[in-house]
Design an enzyme around this catalytic site. Structure first.
Site, PDB file in Angstrom:
ATOM      1  N   ARG A 171       1.241  -1.259  -0.390  1.00 53.45           N
ATOM      2  CA  ARG A 171      -0.039   0.235   0.228  1.00 53.45           C
ATOM      3  C   ARG A 171       0.498   1.253  -0.466  1.00 53.45           C
ATOM      4  O   ARG A 171       1.306   2.447   0.475  1.00 53.45           O
ATOM      5  CB  ARG A 171      -1.089   0.094   1.316  1.00 53.45           C
ATOM      6  CG  ARG A 171      -1.638  -0.981   1.468  1.00 53.45           C
ATOM      7  CD  ARG A 171      -2.767  -0.921   0.494  1.00 53.45           C
ATOM      8  NE  ARG A 171      -3.790  -2.076   0.621  1.00 53.45           N
ATOM      9  CZ  ARG A 171      -4.112  -3.358  -0.092  1.00 53.45           C
ATOM     10  NH1 ARG A 171      -3.129  -3.642  -0.571  1.00 53.45           N
ATOM     11  NH2 ARG A 171      -5.102  -4.337  -0.470  1.00 53.45           N
ATOM     12  N   SER A 245     -10.728  -0.838   3.308  1.00 56.57           N
ATOM     13  CA  SER A 245     -10.335  -0.907   4.486  1.00 56.57           C
ATOM     14  C   SER A 245      -9.809   0.693   4.498  1.00 56.57           C
ATOM     15  O   SER A 245      -9.546   1.384   3.855  1.00 56.57           O
ATOM     16  CB  SER A 245      -8.850  -1.254   3.994  1.00 56.57           C
ATOM     17  OG  SER A 245      -9.659  -2.993   3.678  1.00 56.57           O
ATOM     18  N   GLU A 344      -4.812   3.746   5.858  1.00 55.44           N
ATOM     19  CA  GLU A 344      -4.907   3.568   3.995  1.00 55.44           C
ATOM     20  C   GLU A 344      -5.442   4.479   4.176  1.00 55.44           C
ATOM     21  O   GLU A 344      -5.161   5.209   2.406  1.00 55.44           O
ATOM     22  CB  GLU A 344      -5.375   1.959   4.057  1.00 55.44           C
ATOM     23  CG  GLU A 344      -5.042   2.361   2.185  1.00 55.44           C
ATOM     24  CD  GLU A 344      -5.862   0.710   1.282  1.00 55.44           C
ATOM     25  OE1 GLU A 344      -5.803  -0.284   2.725  1.00 55.44           O
ATOM     26  OE2 GLU A 344      -6.557   0.502   0.612  1.00 55.44           O
TER      27      GLU A 344
END
Ligand code: FAD
Ligand code: EPU
Length: 350
Positions: A171, A245, A344
């Site tokens: 990520r 998420s 995130e």
């Protein structure tokens, strides 16, 4: 685009249709670019007027905490092209930044190519995919990434980035860290092959294939299995506002995990780098009692009932309310486990 015309300046626009959390926030100025020239025009306009710029693709990984007083620049360049390489059955496939990611995946599947199937049904646009090296079901874009073309926001020069120059991690990329805010990604190229092996090692893919009596799966069958799993677990943003998420899965030293495992023997964990393990943040949040919780006087936002890693807006929540919830969850997880979970989702503040 919702009745708006590309390459045109709009004032006072609601950003609700442009973020999958469905947060009501206002853009003082808004511009949709469908060509590189329209991107450059917008950059010049913003410079002249001293407007801060917020780049948006599909708005599926942002949390809008305030109105945007500057210019929102939506990247909507379209087009997909394919060129062969010198290797038999191998191609370079390039998509413009504004192509929907899932449409691009479907296009590659229609061409009989391997490599994108595990990344099916991820919302958003191609241009944002390298920002966080999107990943799912055992694949990340870095596995098939070839290069990208970006525009330097200051010099207005084009630059091609190789895979190494993108600094991809879990990520992560240079576009989120050392080069944050410097480039606008215009197109992304992947190297894909019409020959290959599918990757069905992750999670429930194998189980779904077996249930459907698929014995020799190709990319299309794997894509369908991934779609089935995703639809069963993740809320559809068209129905319930969310950005996938909210936190990343934390990596912790193995020694810390071993201490925690004495108290929490069922704690799921996956080895990553030597001496490091990844813990699912969804498990940590669920253990703190947050799964399915609804918040606010109107009970209109909270934590998804099937996936504790996903914060949801049932309608009318503000970005600040969701951010406050995220901070509370983060603090709870730290207090219980001594693990710091990091967002995130990109927080957008004035
Ligand atoms: P946006 O939200 O519009 O932008 C994200 C960030 O990138 C912002 O900081 C923005 O300024 C910047 N940006 C956008 N476009 C450009 C550009 N062209 N140039 C420079 N900067 C740009 N992600 C995963 O990795 N794996 C998943 O499995 C996954 N599942 C998801 C499931 C759901 C239901 C949802 C809602 C989200 C999920 N996500 C997942 C997160 C999200 O889909 C990805 O991060 C996606 O790549 C975001 O694309 P976007 O176009 O919506 O980006
Ligand atoms: N879990 C729980 N409770 C929950 C949710 C998860 O205990 O409420 C535990 C379970 O043990 C489960 C494990 O967490 O086995 C992993 O859950 P899941 O397979 O749903 O994946 P995840 O780790 O929660 C990650 C990505 C997703 C990606 C999936 C599939 C991150 C931050 N998230 O989720 O990406 O789609 O794996 O690969 O890495 C996104 O980035 O937005 C996203 C959705």
């Amino acid at each position: 685009m919702d009745g708006l015309q590309a390459g045109t300046l709009y004032n006072n626009i609601s950003l609700k249709p442009f973020n999958t959390f469905g947060i009501e926030a206002n853009a003082a100025h808004f511009w949709q670019a469908t060509t590189p020239n329209e991107v450059i025009e917008a950059l010049k306009l913003a410079k002249e007027n001293h407007w801060e710029i917020l780049i948006l693709g599909g708005g599926s990984n942002v949390l809008l905490c305030t109105d945007w007083e500057g210019l929102v620049l939506q990247i909507a360049l379209k087009g997909i092209s394919v060129v062969p390489t010198e290797k038999l059955n191998e191609v370079l496939i390039t998509a413009a930044a504004g192509e929907r990611w899932h449409n691009f995946v479907l296009h590659s599947l229609e061409l009989g190519l391997y490599g994108m199937e595990n990344l099916s049904l991820i919302p958003g646009c191609v241009g944002a995919a390298p920002m966080q090296n999107i990943g799912a079901y055992g694949a990340e874009i870095k596995d098939t990434f070839h290069s990208l073309v970006a525009l330097d926001r200051n010099s207005l020069q084009y630059r091609t980035f190789t895979k190494e120059e993108c600094g991809f991690g879990y990520r992560e990329s240079v576009f989120k860290s050392s080069l944050k805010g410097q480039y606008i990604i215009l197109s992304v190229t992947f190297k894909l092959s019409a020959e290959g092996e599918v990757n069905i090692g992750y999670g429930d893919i194998q189980k779904i294939l077996e249930a459907n009596d698929v014995t020799n799966p190709g990319p299309i069958e794997v894509s369908r299995a991934v779609i089935t799993i995703r639809e069963s677990k993740l809320p559809n943003p068209e129905v319930i506002g969310n950005a996938g998420s909210f936190f990343k899965n934390p990596e912790i030293p193995e020694s810390q995990y071993l201490e925690l495992a004495k108290v929490y023997p069922t704690m799921p964990h996956y080895p990553t780098h030597p001496g490091q393990v990844k813990i699912p943040a969804g498990w940590l949040i669920e253990q703190c009692g947050w799964k399915g919780k609804k918040m606010g006087d109107l009970q209109n936002y909270g934590v998804h009932e099937k996936q504790a890693l996903v914060l949801v807006n049932y309608g009318g929540a503000t970005g600040q309310e969701l951010w406050d919830l995220a901070i509370t969850i983060q603090a709870d997880v730290f207090q219980k486990f001594g693990i710091h979970i990091q967002p995130e989702v990109n927080l957008i503040k004035a």
